[in-house]
Enzyme design. Structure first.
Site, short mmCIF file in Angstrom:
data_model
loop_
_atom_site.label_atom_id
_atom_site.label_comp_id
_atom_site.label_asym_id
_atom_site.label_seq_id
_atom_site.Cartn_x
_atom_site.Cartn_y
_atom_site.Cartn_z
N ASP A 95 -11.25 -5.63 -6.98
CA ASP A 95 -12.01 -5.62 -5.95
C ASP A 95 -13.12 -4.54 -5.71
O ASP A 95 -12.78 -3.51 -6.34
CB ASP A 95 -11.29 -5.95 -4.58
N ASN A 105 -0.34 -6.28 5.44
CA ASN A 105 -0.45 -7.69 6.07
C ASN A 105 -0.01 -8.91 4.99
O ASN A 105 -0.61 -9.92 5.03
CB ASN A 105 -1.59 -8.02 6.70
N GLU A 113 -7.41 -11.93 2.33
CA GLU A 113 -6.53 -11.38 3.62
C GLU A 113 -5.90 -12.64 4.02
O GLU A 113 -6.07 -13.93 3.54
CB GLU A 113 -7.71 -11.25 4.60
C1 GLP Z 1 -6.53 -2.27 -0.29
C2 GLP Z 1 -6.71 -2.91 -1.74
C3 GLP Z 1 -5.65 -3.35 -2.40
C4 GLP Z 1 -4.56 -2.53 -2.45
C5 GLP Z 1 -4.12 -2.41 -0.90
C6 GLP Z 1 -3.12 -1.43 -0.43
O1 GLP Z 1 -7.13 -2.74 0.69
N1 GLP Z 1 -7.87 -3.64 -1.61
O2 GLP Z 1 -6.11 -3.75 -3.82
O3 GLP Z 1 -3.49 -3.08 -3.05
O4 GLP Z 1 -5.19 -2.20 0.17
O5 GLP Z 1 -3.28 -0.14 -0.71
P1 GLP Z 1 -2.33 1.09 -0.86
O6 GLP Z 1 -1.62 1.23 -1.96
O7 GLP Z 1 -3.25 2.33 -0.74
O8 GLP Z 1 -1.39 0.91 0.11
#
Ligand code: GLP
Length: 241
Positions: free
Chosen positions: A67, A136, A143
């Site tokens: 992403d 979430n 989402e």
């Molecule tokens: C972000 C990314 C995800 C990621 C998630 C968790 O929004 N788009 O790909 O897995 O949130 O992030 P983190 O590892 O910093 O908790």
């Protein structure tokens, strides 16, 4: 889904890196599916360590990222292109031209997403995909919703995700409100999936992913339908399982 609970973040990162190194050493021209966020940073550090120790060679490896924010420029320190270069690509010998991240500057978003999806197929699919999990239950930027778009697409970020990700930006207002993300079906094209979760903040999401209903309201729960998924988490993230 196979579940592995490790003592610490360092242990889970090492295990995830070992899975990747084994695949790269078996297939030097493999395609890696990569993710951003705090969680995979430890795994990327292990991969760089292994590269420096001569245990793995990235020369023939290709990668696709899950992403990217939209809109955002690649030189913005919060862009996922910048993140990948900083944490991984600039520290080892992958050919940057073989690393793909959705285009945060695309003028024709629909076309750009379609091309991104086609490229995944043209590369022969993903050999191993690493994923994080949102608080979430989101994966990539898929989402929670009543329905999910299957392939690479543009999406609105939820208030929850904007708030969670604002820690990286000067203020919540600076977080882009949209993102480009591979869809659930794009992710399912991966032959193997490794999902990582660390810390108590992820414990509820992990519980919902493993034990709740399989529902688009918790996109990570859909991973239970894929034949080869390993969840690697630390003790804190496993608190409720
Ligand atoms: C972000 C990314 C995800 C990621 C998630 C968790 O929004 N788009 O790909 O897995 O949130 O992030 P983190 O590892 O910093 O908790």
């Amino acid at each position: 889904m196979k579940v592995v609970i490790k003592e610490s973040y360092a242990d889970m990162s090492r295990m995830a890196a070992d899975i990747f190194v084994e695949i790269i050493n078996q297939k030097s021209e493999c395609v890696l599916g990569l993710a951003t966020g705090d969680t995979p940073i430890g795994m990327y550090e292990c991969l760089v360590e292994d590269y420096k120790a001569g245990k793995v060679d990235f020369a023939g490896v290709k990668s696709v990222n899950l992403d990217e924010y939209y809109p955002i420029t690649p030189d913005n320190e919060q862009s996922y292109r910048y993140f990948m270069n900083y944490h991984l690509f600039d520290k080892m010998n992958i050919n940057k031209a073989d690393t793909y991240v959705p285009d945060g500057q695309a003028t024709n978003v629909a076309k750009s997403c379609e091309a991104y999806e086609k490229n995944i197929d043209a590369l022969g699919g993903i050999d191993v995909q690493v994923l994080g999990i949102g608080r979430n239950g989101h994966v990539g930027f898929n989402e929670p919703d009543c329905e999910l778009y299957p392939y690479t697409h543009v999406t609105d970020l939820t208030a929850n995700t904007i708030e969670a990700n604002s820690r990286f930006f000067e203020s919540e207002d600076d977080v882009p409100k949209q993102a480009l993300t591979m869809g659930i079906e794009s992710i399912f094209k991966a032959r193997k999936i490794v999902i990582l979760a660390s810390g108590e903040g992820k414990a509820e999401a992990v519980k919902a992913m493993l034990g709740g209903k399989i529902t688009t309201k918790c996109p990570a729960s859909l991973l239970r339908l894929h034949p080869d998924v390993t969840l690697i988490c630390d003790k804190n993230a496993a608190k409720f399982i």
